[in-house]
Design a protein around this motif. Structure first.
Motif, PDB file in Angstrom:
ATOM      1  N   ILE A 450       0.820  -1.206   0.000  1.00 31.20           N
ATOM      2  CA  ILE A 450       0.000   0.000   0.000  1.00 31.20           C
ATOM      3  C   ILE A 450       0.857   1.262   0.000  1.00 31.20           C
ATOM      4  O   ILE A 450       0.478   2.287  -0.576  1.00 31.20           O
ATOM      5  CB  ILE A 450      -0.953  -0.017   1.212  1.00 31.20           C
ATOM      6  N   SER A 451       2.015   1.189   0.616  1.00 31.74           N
ATOM      7  CA  SER A 451       2.876   2.370   0.666  1.00 31.74           C
ATOM      8  C   SER A 451       3.397   2.730  -0.716  1.00 31.74           C
ATOM      9  O   SER A 451       3.356   3.888  -1.129  1.00 31.74           O
ATOM     10  CB  SER A 451       4.038   2.130   1.630  1.00 31.74           C
ATOM     11  N   GLN A 452       3.885   1.731  -1.447  1.00 30.45           N
ATOM     12  CA  GLN A 452       4.445   1.991  -2.768  1.00 30.45           C
ATOM     13  C   GLN A 452       3.369   2.393  -3.768  1.00 30.45           C
ATOM     14  O   GLN A 452       3.580   3.294  -4.590  1.00 30.45           O
ATOM     15  CB  GLN A 452       5.194   0.753  -3.262  1.00 30.45           C
ATOM     16  N   LEU A 453       2.229   1.742  -3.724  1.00 35.88           N
ATOM     17  CA  LEU A 453       1.196   1.996  -4.717  1.00 35.88           C
ATOM     18  C   LEU A 453       0.414   3.273  -4.449  1.00 35.88           C
ATOM     19  O   LEU A 453       0.029   3.968  -5.396  1.00 35.88           O
ATOM     20  CB  LEU A 453       0.223   0.809  -4.774  1.00 35.88           C
ATOM     21  N   LEU A 454       0.190   3.598  -3.187  1.00 37.06           N
ATOM     22  CA  LEU A 454      -0.753   4.663  -2.848  1.00 37.06           C
ATOM     23  C   LEU A 454      -0.123   5.802  -2.060  1.00 37.06           C
ATOM     24  O   LEU A 454      -0.301   6.972  -2.417  1.00 37.06           O
ATOM     25  CB  LEU A 454      -1.911   4.058  -2.050  1.00 37.06           C
ATOM     26  N   PHE A 455       0.604   5.485  -1.009  1.00 38.95           N
ATOM     27  CA  PHE A 455       1.046   6.519  -0.088  1.00 38.95           C
ATOM     28  C   PHE A 455       2.137   7.411  -0.674  1.00 38.95           C
ATOM     29  O   PHE A 455       2.082   8.641  -0.525  1.00 38.95           O
ATOM     30  CB  PHE A 455       1.541   5.879   1.211  1.00 38.95           C
TER      31      PHE A 455
END
Length: 745
Positions: A450-455
């Motif tokens: 989630i960090s790489q894709l969104l945050f």
């Protein structure tokens, strides 16, 4: 005289009758001549005669030096390329091309005419499925060259949406599947099978055959896409781990017929099926020179089966465009024929109702394929020139997509994949409300990615953007969290061990994995909120959106049944408590009240059932710390004293020359409530109020009156916090000469 008069009348009558008979005979004769002329013209029509020649030509007829063949071939070719061929002509010419009845035993000579015929086989309306079935049967003869077979399969894929019905073609699914082992034909056969596959088509032996082919040929995209479709229908049969995001494995094969089909459509004034206009990507000269295709143009709702065709009457099929009301839809759910282009479902509310009802996962696969292609080509691969026409088209398309997802209450997987790529190139201003609306619809993202894709992309945009963009991002993430929690409360199984994120995808997530994702999202918003308030000077508008988010977070256990409690960071709590906006302080009080209700309920449930989640010691310490500080600050007037969370050196307090600085943020002197205190002062008797150094100090007895006055102004959060966290027996002791102090419960 009378006699002559009678004779004259008799002569007139006979003359009239003779003229009438002559005119009648003339009329009948003209009708016979017209009918004879019509039959003569029909039988003498060169195109009809040419079709008759090709239908009756015998095997072995020489090709070289055959002037009749050349003349008829040129005639049919001219008609096919100019105005298209009717269904009967398609049947005749396709059978002629695939049967190889012209020429000698030389395979190259045999296929020259067939290739020429296939290239001008342009349908004017529809393609009979019987013609396609007969043509497929000729593939097993062995006389047709591989290149001609490839050309035929490309033609079938190009006109697939124009085939009037596909029942008989699906009946020979196994026969078509047998050609998947041919190396040159395999990409086209897999594409055709992908379009024809239904649940009953998936069999274990076919899965094994495809896996064997992949072992021999490698991880070919066309094999992976067909296996992915099989896995959707029967996940247990396909044990192969497929990549979650694959690029398109099927290429567009209409280059040979594209120009001719466009010309036929223009000549026939749109009589050709509107679905072809989408698959061909007709060029519009009025659009931007960089916009070459109508990727965002929704096709009209039209079925591949004509409403007045014999097949539709025999099977009692009803197309979606024939529905006129919701009761009509309910009465015909069992006999509805899906449209040839699934993208047309987005333009009809009744079609969306049927889409929400239907259980065929291939419908969502086809719709996701089209959506992914349209979004990628329009926003990622196609350069935009900022023209107003293209912007309005994109705006209309995204609004339609948003309304569809809200109607279905779930997002499309193709939209999710597009957003992860688009965030890395987005400037934050292009179609911002629509992009953030789509972003709030994405399903739960695993915490590992989630960090790489969104945050990371959102963080870069957040810190370099305006105040209004920051507010929009916080609101988007709040809506995202709300939908995640709603999905959890609706789709979570009773045992709480497995959560299905989307009923149209095989992706599942454990409860612990879901909690990790929610935890990461809440902590990420906490970091954004802390930095955003510092950058914007604790702006009240941004603080309002942040408090909206934490109103959702504080009730995750009681409202949504998620065993998780996450406290706001200090960078959010203290700016809200010291805000000059009374609404922010009131909302913070309500949030703390709801946190206490959730923690108390979780603790009671844990003691009764011994199966509730374990509340971490750190969470309890953070809540008790915030609660004690609020009580001491607003009620006990213990600000800046030793032992408090915020300590200020006494020498600095003396230099500030503020009398009694520890009372600066109680309810009497708080900057947010100072106006209310002044208003209360003017409404009560002067003998109950005295001034001290121009500061208001409300006497002991009217303190309860002041609290009731504040609560009557609409501060319900402050009232609920006081009732749940303040010992009311001690409240009356709050005064300038405070004796007993209120304590937190």
């Amino acid at each position: 005289m009378a006699k002559s008069s009678n004779l004259t009348r008799t002569d007139l009558d006979s003359s009239f009758e003779s003229q009438l008979s002559v005119s009648s005979r003339t009329s009948y004769r003209s009708l016979r001549l017209a009918e004879k002329e019509r039959r003569k013209n029909q039988t003498g029509d060169p195109f009809v005669l040419a079709l008759k020649y090709f239908s009756e030509v015998k095997a072995g007829t020489p090709r070289a030096g055959n002037d009749i063949l050349k003349r008829n071939l040129v005639l049919v070719e001219r008609v096919g390329l100019s105005r298209g061929m009717p269904p009967e002509a398609i049947s005749v010419m396709l059978d002629f091309a695939m049967s190889l009845r012209m020429g000698t035993n030389n395979q190259f000579t045999l296929c020259v005419t067939s290739v020429r015929v296939l290239k001008f086989l342009i349908p004017a309306t529809v393609v009979p499925q019987e013609a396609v079935v007969r043509a497929v049967s000729w593939l097993c003869v062995g006389k047709i060259a591989i290149s001609t077979q490839v050309l035929f399969l490309r033609w079938v894929l190009t006109v697939f949406d124009m085939i009037d019905s596909k029942d008989h073609i699906r009946a020979i699914y196994g026969f078509i599947f047998s050609f998947v082992t041919e190396e040159n034909l395999s990409p086209y056969i897999c594409h055709l099978l992908y379009l024809l596959t239904r649940r009953e088509s998936v069999q274990p032996f076919r899965v094994r055959k495809l896996l064997d082919l992949q072992t021999k040929m490698g991880r070919q995209p066309f094999l992976l896409h067909l296996l992915s479709l099989y896995k959707v229908f029967y996940p247990k049969l396909v044990t192969l781990a497929l990549p979650s995001r694959m690029r398109s494995g099927f290429k567009i094969h209409n280059s040979t017929w594209k120009v001719a089909l466009c010309a036929v459509q223009k000549r026939n004034n749109g009589q050709v099926s509107s679905d072809i206009s989408l698959s061909l990507g007709l060029k519009d000269e009025t659009n931007s020179r960089k916009r070459k295709f109508h990727h965002l143009e929704l096709p009209s709702l039209s079925s591949s089966i004509q409403s007045n065709s014999s097949s539709s009457r025999s099977r009692k099929v009803l197309s979606l465009e024939q529905l006129h009301s919701f009761p009509h839809l309910l009465d015909n759910l069992h006999c509805i024929e899906l449209p040839s282009q699934m993208a047309s479902l987005l333009g009809s509310s009744l079609a969306l109702c049927y889409l929400d009802y239907v259980q065929d996962d291939s419908v969502f696969l086809r719709l996701n394929f089209w959506l992914g292609h349209a979004l990628h080509e329009e926003f990622l691969y196609c350069s935009r020139d900022g023209s107003s026409g293209s912007s309005s088209e994109a705006l209309h398309f995204l609004n339609r997509l948003l309304s569809t997802q809200h109607f279905l209450q779930e997002g499309f997987s193709s939209t999710e994949g597009f957003l992860y790529k688009f965030l890395n190139v987005w400037d934050g201003s292009l179609l911002r409300p629509q992009i953030l609306g789509l972003l709030s619809d994405i399903p739960v993202v695993p915490s590992s990615c989630i960090s790489q894709l969104l945050f990371e992309p959102l963080m870069q945009l957040f810190f370099t953007s305006t105040l209004f963009f920051k507010c929009s991002v916080i609101d988007c993430l709040n809506n995202m969290l709300l939908k995640w929690l709603t999905w959890h409360s609706v789709y979570a199984l009773e045992d709480g061990l497995d959560i299905s994120l989307n009923r149209h995808t095989p992706m599942n997530m454990t409860l612990s994995g879901f909690m990790d994702s929610v935890m990461e999202l809440v902590r990420f918003v906490g970091r954004l909120a802390t930095m955003g308030l510092q950058l914007e000077g604790c702006h009240s508008l941004l603080l309002s959106f942040i408090l909206d988010f934490y109103e959702t977070v504080c009730d995750m256990f009681l409202k949504y049944g998620l065993p998780l409690v996450v406290m706001p960071p200090a960078g959010v709590f203290y700016p809200a408590l010291f805000s000059t906006d009374p609404v922010s302080v009131d909302r913070l009080s309500y949030i703390m009240y709801r946190y206490k209700k959730n923690l108390t309920s979780a603790k009671c449930q844990q003691q009764e059932t011994k199966q509730a989640f374990h509340i971490s010691r750190q969470t309890c310490q953070e809540f008790n710390h915030y609660l004690l500080f609020m009580v001491n600050c607003l009620w006990n007037s213990k600000m800046f004293l030793p032992g408090m969370a915020i300590e200020v050196d006494q020498e600095l307090l003396v230099l500030s020359k503020v009398p009694e600085p520890w009372t600066s943020f109680d309810l009497n002197h708080h900057p947010a409530f100072l106006g209310y205190a002044l208003d209360f002062h003017h409404k009560v008797s002067l003998d109950l109020i005295h001034f001290r150094d121009h500061l208001i100090c409300i006497a002991a007895k009217p303190w309860n009156w002041y609290l009731e006055f504040l609560f009557s102004q609409g501060f319900q959060g402050l009232q609920q916090f006081a009732q749940s966290s303040i010992n009311r027996r001690s409240v009356a002791g709050i005064s300038g000469q405070r004796g007993s102090q209120p304590t937190s419960r």
